[in-house]
Enzyme design. Structure first.
Site, PDB file in Angstrom:
ATOM      1  N   GLY A  15     -15.516  37.854  -4.287  1.00  0.00           N
ATOM      2  CA  GLY A  15     -15.240  36.893  -5.350  1.00  0.00           C
ATOM      3  C   GLY A  15     -13.826  36.380  -5.443  1.00  0.00           C
ATOM      4  O   GLY A  15     -13.415  35.880  -6.498  1.00  0.00           O
ATOM      5  N   THR A  17     -12.527  33.675  -4.254  1.00  0.00           N
ATOM      6  CA  THR A  17     -12.480  32.239  -4.549  1.00  0.00           C
ATOM      7  C   THR A  17     -12.862  31.956  -5.996  1.00  0.00           C
ATOM      8  O   THR A  17     -12.239  31.113  -6.656  1.00  0.00           O
ATOM      9  CB  THR A  17     -13.408  31.465  -3.592  1.00  0.00           C
ATOM     10  OG1 THR A  17     -12.993  31.716  -2.241  1.00  0.00           O
ATOM     11  CG2 THR A  17     -13.340  29.974  -3.863  1.00  0.00           C
ATOM     12  N   LYS A  38      -6.767  27.322  -0.145  1.00  0.00           N
ATOM     13  CA  LYS A  38      -7.498  28.277   0.692  1.00  0.00           C
ATOM     14  C   LYS A  38      -6.812  28.259   2.040  1.00  0.00           C
ATOM     15  O   LYS A  38      -6.943  27.303   2.815  1.00  0.00           O
ATOM     16  CB  LYS A  38      -8.963  27.850   0.821  1.00  0.00           C
ATOM     17  CG  LYS A  38      -9.811  28.768   1.699  1.00  0.00           C
ATOM     18  CD  LYS A  38     -10.115  30.087   1.024  1.00  0.00           C
ATOM     19  CE  LYS A  38     -11.055  30.929   1.891  1.00  0.00           C
ATOM     20  NZ  LYS A  38     -11.343  32.232   1.295  1.00  0.00           N
ATOM     21  N   GLY A 117      -6.100  34.250   0.415  1.00  0.00           N
ATOM     22  CA  GLY A 117      -6.239  34.735   1.773  1.00  0.00           C
ATOM     23  C   GLY A 117      -7.678  34.611   2.245  1.00  0.00           C
ATOM     24  O   GLY A 117      -8.487  33.888   1.663  1.00  0.00           O
ATOM     25  N   PRO A 205     -17.448  39.938 -15.600  1.00  0.00           N
ATOM     26  CA  PRO A 205     -18.795  40.490 -15.413  1.00  0.00           C
ATOM     27  C   PRO A 205     -19.580  39.685 -14.394  1.00  0.00           C
ATOM     28  O   PRO A 205     -19.111  38.658 -13.904  1.00  0.00           O
ATOM     29  CB  PRO A 205     -19.404  40.367 -16.812  1.00  0.00           C
ATOM     30  CG  PRO A 205     -18.734  39.166 -17.394  1.00  0.00           C
ATOM     31  CD  PRO A 205     -17.323  39.189 -16.855  1.00  0.00           C
TER      32      PRO A 205
END
Length: 224
Positions: A15, A17, A38, A117, A205
């Site tokens: 997760g 991104t 990115k 990264g 969550p």
């Protein structure tokens, strides 16, 4: 020198991104001009005649600077595999200086950059240079995304150790729930908070729709 953070993770597919997009949204809401980048992306789909990387598209949708998709994702490859392998499949080689120049150019478009990264903290890019070296070259404090699933404590502590061994500051960490049915989640969070010696920027969550705004709603400490 660019101002901002380098976003890394305890593994791939945990997760990074989504968290980077959430941070972009949250900081933009605070009036900052945020440039999400990115650093390099492997894995594209042909959609409407264009090769699209999902991570690049997610970050592009989160930014408000009018950046192009190419500025958000300056180096993209087709195959969804380790970047040096994806590059070789296309007859290319990742080159250090051009990639750093492209990242810095995109980062300079904002007042603050969030450079994500690829994979975990130490992913090979070319001979003698990996994503940890990339973080050192950029000189940015690091934000660690911890994917909450079995084994996350070990992964998080090893990654934090590697970050500090490179002389980089661990600015904070975000807990992202990868396994929604993870047993003893609260106890795992407590162990991470006691061991990482860095502020927790939030616990996200498992979300049905992990939009930048939805993720940002669970990020808090870094804004204080």
């Amino acid at each position: 020198m660019i101002k901002g953070y380098f976003i890394t993770g305890t593994d791939t597919e945990i997760g990074k991104t989504c968290i980077t997009a959430g941070l972009t949204h949250a900081l933009s809401q605070q009036g900052l001009r945020v440039a999400p980048v990115k650093s390099l992306a492997a894995g594209q789909e042909l959609i409407g005649g264009r090769w699209i990387n999902e991570d690049v598209q997610r970050l592009h949708a989160a930014q408000t600077l009018g950046m192009t998709a190419e500025q958000v994702g300056p180096l993209q490859f087709r195959a969804a595999c380790a970047p040096h392998i994806a590059a070789a499949l296309e007859g290319h080689r990742i080159e250090r200086a051009p990639l750093l120049a492209a990242i810095r150019a995109s980062a300079a478009l904002g007042d603050l950059a969030l450079v994500e990264g690829v994979g975990g903290f130490r992913v090979p890019l070319c001979e003698g240079w990996d994503t940890a070296d990339l973080a050192v070259d950029l000189g940015l404090p690091v934000v660690l995304v911890v994917g909450l699933r079995l084994g996350c404590i070990n992964h998080a502590l090893l990654t934090a150790e590697a970050i500090r061994a490179r002389g980089l500051a661990l600015a904070g960490w975000v807990a992202n729930t990868v396994d929604g049915s993870m047993a003893h989640l609260t106890d795992n969070l407590a162990a991470l908070e006691a061991s990482l010696d860095a502020p927790c920027w939030g616990h996200v969550p498992r979300l049905i729709d992990p939009s930048p705004a939805a993720v940002a709603a669970h990020l808090h400490s870094f804004l204080q």
